[in-house]
Write an enzyme that holds these catalytic residues in place. Structure first.
Site, PDB file in Angstrom:
ATOM      1  N   LYS A  92       0.745  -1.322  -0.072  1.00 38.27           N
ATOM      2  CA  LYS A  92       0.039  -0.037   0.146  1.00 38.27           C
ATOM      3  C   LYS A  92       0.956   1.247  -0.045  1.00 38.27           C
ATOM      4  O   LYS A  92       1.737   1.274   0.933  1.00 38.27           O
ATOM      5  CB  LYS A  92      -0.891   0.011   1.264  1.00 38.27           C
ATOM      6  CG  LYS A  92      -2.215   0.235   1.080  1.00 38.27           C
ATOM      7  CD  LYS A  92      -2.914   0.171   2.319  1.00 38.27           C
ATOM      8  CE  LYS A  92      -4.559   0.599   2.145  1.00 38.27           C
ATOM      9  NZ  LYS A  92      -5.291   0.366   3.523  1.00 38.27           N
TER      10      LYS A  92
HETATM   11  O1  G3P Z   1      -9.373   1.504   4.366  1.00 41.26           O
HETATM   12  C1  G3P Z   1      -9.107   2.736   4.585  1.00 41.26           C
HETATM   13  C2  G3P Z   1      -9.802   2.962   6.132  1.00 41.26           C
HETATM   14  O2  G3P Z   1      -9.168   1.866   6.998  1.00 41.26           O
HETATM   15  C3  G3P Z   1      -9.910   4.172   6.871  1.00 41.26           C
HETATM   16  O3  G3P Z   1     -11.109   4.425   7.055  1.00 41.26           O
HETATM   17  O4  G3P Z   1     -12.763   5.078   8.748  1.00 41.26           O
HETATM   18  O5  G3P Z   1     -10.498   5.769   9.241  1.00 41.26           O
HETATM   19  O6  G3P Z   1     -11.925   6.673   7.182  1.00 41.26           O
HETATM   20  P1  G3P Z   1     -11.558   5.442   8.225  1.00 41.26           P
END
Ligand code: G3P
Length: 301
Positions: A92
């Site tokens: 990533k």
């Molecule tokens: O896949 C990306 C994710 O882990 C971020 O999620 O909810 O932190 O925006 P969030």
């Protein structure tokens, strides 16, 4: 649509995998931090190897460097260390590592993507917030782009002064409701001038569209709309890169990105569970169970 689980929590990965619907896993430094905090003396390398072993599908592992050289070296290291376990590591890479707080350069992510792709190391480009970033990442040969649907919604809502937790719950991540809410906030003062007017009147399409345009992020007004736009661009030019909808906050948002044609959704474990639950399904199983007659039960003996 492929389903990945967005977590570094081994128990969640194992459970989702046991359902027979899991196609892969995505992690990031914040998700790893959560998993580490729950454990004492974690053997990080062994822990990651176990994640790779459990799932027969891509496992995204993120670099932590901010320059091209660091990211390429770390990407190679992740791939060498963990890909032999189950041949499923995807590296990533953030699309852009520059920020007022970092020493990363504006184009380092893109350069690292190109380098790793040329070496045959599959990449997942993360922190995609607009379709143009996805287009460049695809040109650089990335295997997946990860538009952060939930964070795109957060950003746009912040544009109208809405804050998650204060003005709307995590469960309110779907187009209609939030656009109506935004329209309401924007148009409320005008409607309050017209005493006795039915507030439902603000939901007229014309009004909503006007508000939508004024609050969009350069024409993108929801995370799902970003996914749809990227999907359209990739199909226009036959890119092999897959659209991996990320930062998903609830089951209805998963539905929206699926409607938008995402190739993959990476979903937090609690949202996966939410996708299965429905009150009427529960009611249905109770009444079916109550209605079982002995004559019918007999055939199962
Ligand atoms: O896949 C990306 C994710 O882990 C971020 O999620 O909810 O932190 O925006 P969030």
């Amino acid at each position: 649509m492929k389903i990945f689980v967005d977590t570094a929590e081994l128990d969640e990965i194992k459970e989702a995998n046991s359902w027979g619907i899991l196609d892969g896993v995505t992690t990031n430094p914040s998700l790893i931090k959560k998993a580490v905090r729950k454990r004492e003396n974690i053997d990080m390398e062994e822990y990651i190897k176990e994640i790779c072993r459990v799932v027969d599908g891509p496992v995204s592992l993120e670099v932590i460097g901010l320059t091209r050289d660091e990211m390429v070296a770390q990407g190679e290291l992740l791939y060498e260390k963990f890909n032999p376990v189950n041949d499923n590591v995807v590296v990533k890479i953030p699309i852009n590592t520059s920020s007022p707080k970092s020493t990363g350069g504006e184009y380092e992510g893109l350069k690292a993507l190109k380098d790793l792709s040329s070496k045959g190391i599959p990449t997942n480009t993360t922190l995609i917030m607009k379709p143009e970033q996805a287009l460049l990442a695809a040109k650089a040969g990335t295997r997946y782009v990860s538009p952060f649907a939930g964070r795109i919604d957060d950003f746009i809502r912040n544009n109208v002064g809405l804050t998650r937790g204060e003005d709307y719950p995590k469960s309110a991540y779907h187009n209609a409701d939030w656009l109506r809410h935004a329209s309401y906030l924007k148009l409320k003062p005008r409607y309050e001038e017209l005493e006795g007017n039915d507030l439902a009147g603000i939901y007229f399409d014309e009004e909503v569209n006007r508000v939508k345009e004024s609050i969009s992020d350069e024409g993108i007004y929801t995370g799902a709309a970003a996914v749809s736009s990227i999907n359209q661009i990739f199909s226009n030019y036959n890119f092999d890169t897959e659209v991996l909808a990320a930062s998903l906050r609830n089951s209805r948002q998963v539905r929206e990105v699926a409607e938008a044609g995402a190739d993959v959704s990476t979903i937090p474990f609690h949202v996966l569970k939410e996708m299965i639950d429905h009150y009427k399904t529960e009611q249905g199983i109770i009444s079916f169970s109550e209605d079982v007659v002995s004559e019918y039960e007999g055939i199962f003996r």
